[in-house]
Scaffold this motif. Structure first.
Motif, PDB file in Angstrom:
ATOM      1  N   ILE A 117      18.595   3.928   2.741  1.00  0.00           N
ATOM      2  CA  ILE A 117      17.857   3.125   1.762  1.00  0.00           C
ATOM      3  C   ILE A 117      18.376   1.689   1.813  1.00  0.00           C
ATOM      4  CG2 ILE A 117      17.464   2.751  -0.711  1.00  0.00           C
ATOM      5  CD1 ILE A 117      17.950   5.810  -1.034  1.00  0.00           C
TER       6      ILE A 117
ATOM      7  N   ASP B  24      19.337   8.978  -3.217  1.00  0.00           N
ATOM      8  CA  ASP B  24      19.531   8.399  -4.557  1.00  0.00           C
ATOM      9  C   ASP B  24      20.561   7.282  -4.596  1.00  0.00           C
ATOM     10  OD1 ASP B  24      18.316  10.863  -4.855  1.00  0.00           O
ATOM     11  OD2 ASP B  24      19.156  11.182  -6.830  1.00  0.00           O
ATOM     12  N   THR B  25      21.079   6.879  -3.437  1.00  0.00           N
ATOM     13  CA  THR B  25      22.258   6.023  -3.489  1.00  0.00           C
ATOM     14  C   THR B  25      21.887   4.542  -3.426  1.00  0.00           C
ATOM     15  OG1 THR B  25      22.425   6.272  -1.097  1.00  0.00           O
ATOM     16  CG2 THR B  25      23.767   7.743  -2.417  1.00  0.00           C
TER      17      THR B  25
ATOM     18  N   LEU C  71      13.944  20.024   5.533  1.00  0.00           N
ATOM     19  CA  LEU C  71      13.752  18.622   5.918  1.00  0.00           C
ATOM     20  C   LEU C  71      14.309  18.434   7.314  1.00  0.00           C
ATOM     21  CD1 LEU C  71      14.874  16.719   2.689  1.00  0.00           C
ATOM     22  CD2 LEU C  71      12.619  17.531   3.303  1.00  0.00           C
TER      23      LEU C  71
ATOM     24  N   THR D  67      -3.352   4.651  -1.512  1.00  0.00           N
ATOM     25  CA  THR D  67      -4.029   3.895  -0.451  1.00  0.00           C
ATOM     26  C   THR D  67      -3.257   4.146   0.843  1.00  0.00           C
ATOM     27  OG1 THR D  67      -4.630   2.237  -2.096  1.00  0.00           O
ATOM     28  CG2 THR D  67      -4.807   1.578   0.207  1.00  0.00           C
TER      29      THR D  67
ATOM     30  N   ALA E 199       6.333  -0.464   6.791  1.00  0.00           N
ATOM     31  CA  ALA E 199       7.528   0.054   6.086  1.00  0.00           C
ATOM     32  C   ALA E 199       7.182   1.446   5.590  1.00  0.00           C
ATOM     33  CB  ALA E 199       7.895  -0.876   4.928  1.00  0.00           C
TER      34      ALA E 199
ATOM     35  N   LYS F  33       0.666   5.524  -0.136  1.00  0.00           N
ATOM     36  CA  LYS F  33      -0.350   6.579  -0.010  1.00  0.00           C
ATOM     37  C   LYS F  33      -0.325   7.559  -1.181  1.00  0.00           C
ATOM     38  CE  LYS F  33       2.244   9.607   3.133  1.00  0.00           C
ATOM     39  NZ  LYS F  33       2.229  10.251   4.434  1.00  0.00           N
TER      40      LYS F  33
ATOM     41  N   ARG G  45      13.899  12.175  -1.465  1.00  0.00           N
ATOM     42  CA  ARG G  45      14.376  10.807  -1.287  1.00  0.00           C
ATOM     43  C   ARG G  45      15.840  10.786  -1.668  1.00  0.00           C
ATOM     44  NH1 ARG G  45      10.518   6.964  -0.846  1.00  0.00           N
ATOM     45  NH2 ARG G  45       8.449   7.316  -1.616  1.00  0.00           N
TER      46      ARG G  45
ATOM     47  N   LEU H 279       0.852  -1.198   0.000  1.00  0.00           N
ATOM     48  CA  LEU H 279       0.000   0.000   0.000  1.00  0.00           C
ATOM     49  C   LEU H 279       0.883   1.242   0.000  1.00  0.00           C
ATOM     50  CD1 LEU H 279      -2.525  -1.061   2.810  1.00  0.00           C
ATOM     51  CD2 LEU H 279      -2.440  -1.780   0.419  1.00  0.00           C
TER      52      LEU H 279
ATOM     53  N   GLY I 226       8.089   4.452   6.653  1.00  0.00           N
ATOM     54  CA  GLY I 226       9.020   5.569   6.809  1.00  0.00           C
ATOM     55  C   GLY I 226       9.051   6.188   8.185  1.00  0.00           C
TER      56      GLY I 226
ATOM     57  N   ILE J 166       9.926  -2.347   9.783  1.00  0.00           N
ATOM     58  CA  ILE J 166      11.287  -2.404   9.236  1.00  0.00           C
ATOM     59  C   ILE J 166      11.621  -1.057   8.599  1.00  0.00           C
ATOM     60  CG2 ILE J 166      11.288  -4.911   8.847  1.00  0.00           C
ATOM     61  CD1 ILE J 166      10.745  -4.351   5.868  1.00  0.00           C
ATOM     62  N   GLY J 167      12.869  -0.892   8.220  1.00  0.00           N
ATOM     63  CA  GLY J 167      13.280   0.367   7.573  1.00  0.00           C
ATOM     64  C   GLY J 167      13.128   1.535   8.535  1.00  0.00           C
ATOM     65  N   ASP J 168      12.914   2.715   7.954  1.00  0.00           N
ATOM     66  CA  ASP J 168      12.815   3.923   8.785  1.00  0.00           C
ATOM     67  C   ASP J 168      11.665   3.857   9.788  1.00  0.00           C
ATOM     68  OD1 ASP J 168      14.987   5.076   7.566  1.00  0.00           O
ATOM     69  OD2 ASP J 168      13.990   6.970   7.134  1.00  0.00           O
TER      70      ASP J 168
ATOM     71  N   GLY K 263      24.591   8.404   3.628  1.00  0.00           N
ATOM     72  CA  GLY K 263      23.674   7.947   2.569  1.00  0.00           C
ATOM     73  C   GLY K 263      23.439   6.451   2.624  1.00  0.00           C
ATOM     74  N   VAL K 264      23.085   5.939   3.808  1.00  0.00           N
ATOM     75  CA  VAL K 264      22.963   4.483   3.948  1.00  0.00           C
ATOM     76  C   VAL K 264      21.547   4.000   4.274  1.00  0.00           C
ATOM     77  CG1 VAL K 264      25.361   4.017   4.588  1.00  0.00           C
ATOM     78  CG2 VAL K 264      23.743   4.689   6.343  1.00  0.00           C
TER      79      VAL K 264
HETATM   80  C1  LIG Z   1      17.165  14.652   3.439  1.00  0.00           C
HETATM   81  C2  LIG Z   1      17.446  13.175   3.424  1.00  0.00           C
HETATM   82  C3  LIG Z   1      18.294  12.649   2.460  1.00  0.00           C
HETATM   83  C4  LIG Z   1      18.583  11.277   2.451  1.00  0.00           C
HETATM   84  N1  LIG Z   1      19.453  10.801   1.522  1.00  0.00           N
HETATM   85  C5  LIG Z   1      19.753   9.482   1.514  1.00  0.00           C
HETATM   86  C6  LIG Z   1      20.622   8.924   0.522  1.00  0.00           C
HETATM   87  O1  LIG Z   1      21.136   9.627  -0.365  1.00  0.00           O
HETATM   88  N2  LIG Z   1      20.870   7.594   0.561  1.00  0.00           N
HETATM   89  C7  LIG Z   1      20.297   6.777   1.496  1.00  0.00           C
HETATM   90  O2  LIG Z   1      20.557   5.550   1.468  1.00  0.00           O
HETATM   91  N3  LIG Z   1      19.469   7.277   2.439  1.00  0.00           N
HETATM   92  C8  LIG Z   1      19.174   8.603   2.463  1.00  0.00           C
HETATM   93  N4  LIG Z   1      18.316   9.093   3.417  1.00  0.00           N
HETATM   94  C9  LIG Z   1      17.660   8.146   4.345  1.00  0.00           C
HETATM   95  C10 LIG Z   1      16.578   7.392   3.538  1.00  0.00           C
HETATM   96  O3  LIG Z   1      15.738   8.312   2.857  1.00  0.00           O
HETATM   97  C11 LIG Z   1      15.717   6.495   4.422  1.00  0.00           C
HETATM   98  O4  LIG Z   1      16.500   5.832   5.382  1.00  0.00           O
HETATM   99  C12 LIG Z   1      15.002   5.453   3.527  1.00  0.00           C
HETATM  100  O5  LIG Z   1      14.232   6.104   2.543  1.00  0.00           O
HETATM  101  C13 LIG Z   1      14.100   4.551   4.368  1.00  0.00           C
HETATM  102  O6  LIG Z   1      13.359   3.715   3.506  1.00  0.00           O
HETATM  103  P1  LIG Z   1      11.911   3.192   3.951  1.00  0.00           P
HETATM  104  O7  LIG Z   1      11.419   2.377   2.805  1.00  0.00           O
HETATM  105  O8  LIG Z   1      11.972   2.604   5.297  1.00  0.00           O
HETATM  106  O9  LIG Z   1      11.025   4.498   4.090  1.00  0.00           O
HETATM  107  P2  LIG Z   1      10.600   5.642   2.964  1.00  0.00           P
HETATM  108  O10 LIG Z   1      11.642   5.669   1.914  1.00  0.00           O
HETATM  109  O11 LIG Z   1      10.294   6.816   3.763  1.00  0.00           O
HETATM  110  O12 LIG Z   1       9.311   4.989   2.351  1.00  0.00           O
HETATM  111  C14 LIG Z   1       8.091   4.949   3.057  1.00  0.00           C
HETATM  112  C15 LIG Z   1       6.981   4.879   2.022  1.00  0.00           C
HETATM  113  O13 LIG Z   1       5.753   4.685   2.696  1.00  0.00           O
HETATM  114  C16 LIG Z   1       4.791   5.599   2.190  1.00  0.00           C
HETATM  115  N5  LIG Z   1       3.856   5.871   3.298  1.00  0.00           N
HETATM  116  C17 LIG Z   1       4.084   6.606   4.404  1.00  0.00           C
HETATM  117  N6  LIG Z   1       3.025   6.584   5.216  1.00  0.00           N
HETATM  118  C18 LIG Z   1       2.093   5.790   4.617  1.00  0.00           C
HETATM  119  C19 LIG Z   1       0.783   5.366   4.972  1.00  0.00           C
HETATM  120  N7  LIG Z   1       0.206   5.753   6.116  1.00  0.00           N
HETATM  121  N8  LIG Z   1       0.110   4.563   4.119  1.00  0.00           N
HETATM  122  C20 LIG Z   1       0.668   4.138   2.947  1.00  0.00           C
HETATM  123  N9  LIG Z   1       1.930   4.531   2.554  1.00  0.00           N
HETATM  124  C21 LIG Z   1       2.625   5.333   3.391  1.00  0.00           C
HETATM  125  C22 LIG Z   1       5.577   6.815   1.775  1.00  0.00           C
HETATM  126  O14 LIG Z   1       4.871   7.591   0.810  1.00  0.00           O
HETATM  127  C23 LIG Z   1       6.836   6.167   1.201  1.00  0.00           C
HETATM  128  O15 LIG Z   1       6.707   5.844  -0.153  1.00  0.00           O
HETATM  129  C24 LIG Z   1      18.009  10.436   3.438  1.00  0.00           C
HETATM  130  C25 LIG Z   1      17.158  10.961   4.416  1.00  0.00           C
HETATM  131  C26 LIG Z   1      16.868  12.330   4.427  1.00  0.00           C
HETATM  132  C27 LIG Z   1      15.971  12.881   5.503  1.00  0.00           C
END
Ligand SMILES: Cc1cc2nc3c(=O)[nH]c(=O)nc-3n(C[C@H](O)[C@H](O)[C@H](O)COP(=O)(O)OP(=O)(O)OC[C@H]3O[C@@H](n4cnc5c(N)ncnc54)[C@H](O)[C@@H]3O)c2cc1C
Length: 388
Positions: A286, A30-31, A253, A112, A146, A19, A28, A17, A148, A271-273, A283-284
């Protein structure tokens, strides 16, 4: 998306899902690191992946107090790809979701938004979500949060979150690119300030690191001063910073580093963020999120083929991924406090902090940051089954 891909690959019915209507968002990273590229190889996706537009970085350099310092050398890593691939995350997610859609048990629901968890006898049994056509309930043997760093899932589950103070925020903006611009570096460091430029092919995604809470002060000094600040780091942007002619083009941000005490309860795993918000340092984030997804599929896919999993199974995922997360977050906190804003940011205009001097003098040392950034502690490999 990676967890969804791997579980569907194992024949487990999955609904991802999202949103938003697409994955196109500026903020986001890019690495795509060598550890993730290795996973692409293990999944048989690497050749096609590398055909997508991207840049390859074999050596990471930083400009510290005006001096170019090689920081990490990926050329000796024991991986097929000895480079970081820079690819906008929306391209990466589109690539992965297009491949996931080929599995009959995979579904992607865009627009969603999860708004709540469904509970039965203190077990999470699914989610409630809003869509364009109204509310929806989706039941599942396992909900994987997952979503974020502003996770609805971990908030609704009332998971305890420890925040680790972060002294920085990032101003995020675009500046156009020219053919003869210098190549991508780790960033431009000077006296506790840092500018990061991500090469997005026809423009630079620019991250200007500021002390937390100082955006209003920066605004009060005016746009012209801010443009000058950028030029003082990256002189080649002179003449283009005027593109930033309105504060609306500059997004604040807020950077967070935090971690859940428990990543799971019956029926739910974060999991993840969502489990551990990562700062951009190194940049780790992702790649760490992807490692979590791979560990989740490795440990749970076969069990999920048969039905619900127990809390003990979910805890094994946390147990496996928690210490690499702690280590990387510890390093990020160190970088925030010492390298970016603290003592190691350099005393005189041209002095190099000691760590950077060591990296300059002893090339072999550059393999350490390369391993830490490129592979990370405990890199995962695909062990989950393929139904095909
Ligand atoms: C300014 C900045 C720059 C960064 N640059 C880097 C980089 O260059 N390299 C790197 O490795 N890391 C970078 N990071 C860290 C990285 O962005 C995160 O650690 C990574 O994106 C985490 O992945 P994730 O899938 O857990 O969460 P996210 O990438 O945050 O994905 C979460 C997804 O869930 C969706 N979502 C959220 N809430 C809901 C909901 N209620 N219902 C449905 N969907 C939902 C969101 O739209 C999103 O698509 C950066 C962070 C910041 C703040």
């Amino acid at each position: 998306m990676m967890a969804g891909y791997l579980l569907a690959r194992a024949g487990v019915p999955v609904a991802v899902l999202e949103k938003h209507a697409d994955f196109n968002r500026d903020f986001r990273g890019d690495t795509i690191h060598p550890s993730t590229l290795e996973l692409m190889y293990e999944l048989g996706l690497l050749d096609e992946f590398l055909k997508q537009p991207h840049q390859e970085l074999r050596e990471l350099r930083a400009v510290v107090n005006g001096q170019v310092v090689p920081v990490a050398d990926f050329r000796k890593l024991p991986t097929r790809c000895k480079f970081i691939a820079f690819m906008p995350q929306w391209d990466f997610l589109n690539f992965l979701s297009n491949h996931a859609k080929r599995f009959p048990t995979f579904q992607l629901h865009m627009e969603t938004e999860v708004i709540d968890l469904l509970m039965e006898d203190s077990r999470v049994t699914g989610v409630r979500a809003t869509t364009r056509s109204g509310e929806l309930e989706i039941r599942a043997d396992l909900v994987i949060g997952a979503d974020g760093r502003h996770s609805t899932v971990h908030t609704r589950a009332r998971f305890k979150l420890s925040e680790f103070g972060v002294p920085i925020d990032v101003l995020w903006m675009r500046i156009s690119k020219k053919q003869d611009d210098p190549k991508q570096t780790l960033g431009f460091f000077r006296h506790g300030k840092l500018v990061v430029l991500l090469d997005r092919d026809d423009y630079w995604q620019c991250g200007f690191v500021i002390p937390k809470g100082q955006f209003d002060e920066i605004k009060a000094r005016g746009l012209a001063q801010f443009q000058n600040d950028i030029v003082s780091f990256a002189g080649f942007l002179r003449g283009r910073v005027s593109e930033l002619d309105d504060w609306s083009k500059i997004k604040l941000l807020t950077v967070q580093v935090n971690r859940l005490t428990n990543w799971c309860c019956e029926g739910l795993l974060c999991i993840g963020d969502s489990a551990h918000a990562m700062s951009p340092a190194g940049g780790v984030g992702i790649n760490l999120a992807i490692q979590d997804a791979v560990a989740t599929a490795n440990l749970l896919a076969e069990k999920l083929q048969r039905g619900p999993v127990h809390i003990g199974d979910l805890r094994t995922v946390q147990a496996r991924r928690e210490w690499p997360t702690r280590l990387i977050q510890g390093m990020q906190i160190f970088i925030h406090r010492r390298v970016v804003t603290g003592r190691m940011s350099g005393e005189t205009k041209t002095s190099l902090p000691f760590v950077f001097r060591l990296l300059k003098w002893f090339p072999i040392l550059r393999q350490l940051p390369a391993r830490f950034i490129g592979l990370g502690p405990r890199p995962e490999h695909v062990r989950s089954p393929s139904a095909a």
